[in-house]
Design a protein around this motif. Structure first.
Motif, PDB file in Angstrom:
ATOM      1  N   UNK A   1      47.583  45.406  35.962  1.00 33.00           N
ATOM      2  CA  UNK A   1      47.776  45.901  37.306  1.00 33.00           C
ATOM      3  C   UNK A   1      46.725  45.344  38.276  1.00 33.00           C
ATOM      4  N   UNK A   2      47.159  45.044  39.513  1.00 37.61           N
ATOM      5  CA  UNK A   2      46.281  44.655  40.631  1.00 37.61           C
ATOM      6  C   UNK A   2      45.416  43.436  40.336  1.00 37.61           C
ATOM      7  N   UNK A   3      45.932  42.494  39.561  1.00 37.67           N
ATOM      8  CA  UNK A   3      45.112  41.340  39.204  1.00 37.67           C
ATOM      9  C   UNK A   3      44.782  40.441  40.398  1.00 37.67           C
TER      10      UNK A   3
ATOM     11  N   UNK B   1      40.333  38.289  43.598  1.00 39.99           N
ATOM     12  CA  UNK B   1      39.725  38.080  44.908  1.00 39.99           C
ATOM     13  C   UNK B   1      38.326  38.676  44.991  1.00 39.99           C
ATOM     14  N   UNK B   2      38.157  39.883  44.503  1.00 41.59           N
ATOM     15  CA  UNK B   2      36.911  40.616  44.727  1.00 41.59           C
ATOM     16  C   UNK B   2      35.961  40.652  43.536  1.00 41.59           C
TER      17      UNK B   2
ATOM     18  N   UNK C   1      42.410  38.332  29.805  1.00 50.61           N
ATOM     19  CA  UNK C   1      43.552  38.688  28.962  1.00 50.61           C
ATOM     20  C   UNK C   1      44.058  40.044  29.423  1.00 50.61           C
ATOM     21  N   UNK C   2      45.370  40.173  29.661  1.00 48.62           N
ATOM     22  CA  UNK C   2      45.902  41.441  30.146  1.00 48.62           C
ATOM     23  C   UNK C   2      46.908  42.032  29.161  1.00 48.62           C
ATOM     24  N   UNK C   3      47.082  43.355  29.257  1.00 50.69           N
ATOM     25  CA  UNK C   3      48.036  44.048  28.396  1.00 50.69           C
ATOM     26  C   UNK C   3      47.730  45.528  28.401  1.00 50.69           C
TER      27      UNK C   3
END
Length: 337
Positions: A30-32, A37-38, A54-56
């Motif tokens: 979420x919100x990657x 950016x920040x 790595x996401x999940x």
């Protein structure tokens, strides 16, 4: 040209030894864009290193960590507090040294050592309550989810979601539950299950269901409130008499990390006033850094401030881990069947 930062960010080392390194982060999908950016891009610019992401979901990522424990590929992992405690109990993460985190003292007390024993440090938290159509129903208690006005018009989270146990915990509290297996709460939901529109798996489903008037109320985390508000409908956030629940996400150092020094710098950067402020202003995360100051328009969309944090009825991570199987078994026996 490297970016100029203040506070803890300015302490990042830019030696050739660091610039040759990579820090690998395991986190939620979420919100990657906001994190890139920040958080990721500014950190890379400040240290001359590389951030690999790595996401999940939590279960998938803890399983990967376990499978790779002999040769870990991840340095820092972001998890819910109870999944983080589970990872620690499995020997997958290291004890943190707070002295290596220059921003540690700036955090709210509840975020500094949420698991006990410095197994992790909080980086965001959220409240969980009921969003409801204020022109259709009045919500003053978690038990009001069973009001006649909501028959066939309410969405509840499935027990397998992060919001599921929190919902059961608060419903059980509302109906006078006395046992750790939340039997009273499970019985309450079982009696109303025929009137539940959906036991949702993804919170992203809720705005559309509300917009199409398929539901008039839903339990959700505050991080989803901004999307609900954008609908421009008469929808309110409940403050039930039993209180709101919520959860915390934590950062952990992976056991056997090949870049532990850089991992500490990355965690410290994430906790800095500058980064926490920017993530909050873009509605990415609610801040745990007490120095973050937000205007009312932004704060309205987040879980913000020490008073709010103190008011939340949080499930202790150890209790959730200990009781989760009993809650799931009870749910499957009486609700999912």
């Amino acid at each position: 040209m490297r970016l100029a930062f203040t506070g803890a960010v300015a302490l990042l080392l830019t030696s050739t030894a660091v610039s040759a390194q990579t820090v690998t982060v395991s986190t939620y999908g979420i919100a990657q864009d906001g994190f890139k950016k920040h958080l990721y891009a500014p950190f890379e610019a400040a240290c001359g290193c590389k951030v690999v992401v790595e996401v999940g979901n939590s279960g998938e990522r803890v399983a990967k960590l376990d499978a790779r424990k002999a040769n870990p590929e991840v340095d820092v992992i972001a998890l819910t507090d109870f999944d983080a405690l589970d990872a620690s109990n499995k020997g997958l993460t290291e004890t943190l040294d707070p002295k290596k985190l220059t921003n540690y003292s700036k955090l709210y007390e509840f975020a500094r050592d949420p698991l006990g024993g410095n197994k992790g440090v909080g980086y965001t938290y959220y409240s969980t309550s009921i969003a409801y159509r204020s022109d259709k129903v009045k919500i003053e208690s978690w038990a009001d989810l069973a009001k006649p006005e909501l028959k066939g018009r309410v969405a509840l989270p499935n027990i397998t979601t992060s919001q599921g146990p929190l919902t059961l915990f608060m419903v059980d509290k509302a109906v006078g539950g006395k046992t750790p297996d939340l039997a009273a709460g499970i019985d309450f939901v079982a009696k109303m299950k025929g009137d539940v529109t959906t036991f949702y798996e993804r919170g992203s489903q809720l705005p559309q269901l509300l917009q199409q008037e398929e539901i008039y109320a839903a339990v959700l985390g505050r991080f989803g409130w901004a999307g609900i508000k954008k609908l421009g409908m008469p929808i309110a956030w409940a403050t039930p008499k039993e209180g709101q629940s919520g959860g915390m996400n934590v950062l952990q150092l992976v056991k056997g990390s090949k870049n532990a020094d850089l991992a500490y710098k990355f965690i410290d950067f994430w906790l800095s006033t500058e980064v926490q402020t920017k993530l909050a202003q873009d509605l990415v995360d609610s801040p745990v850094n007490a120095e973050v100051k937000l205007d009312d328009a932004v704060a309205e969309n987040l879980t913000y401030g020490s008073d709010t944090a103190k008011s939340l009825a949080l499930i202790p991570p150890a209790q959730l881990l200990e009781q989760r199987k009993a809650w799931v078994d009870g749910w499957n026996a009486k609700i999912a069947r």
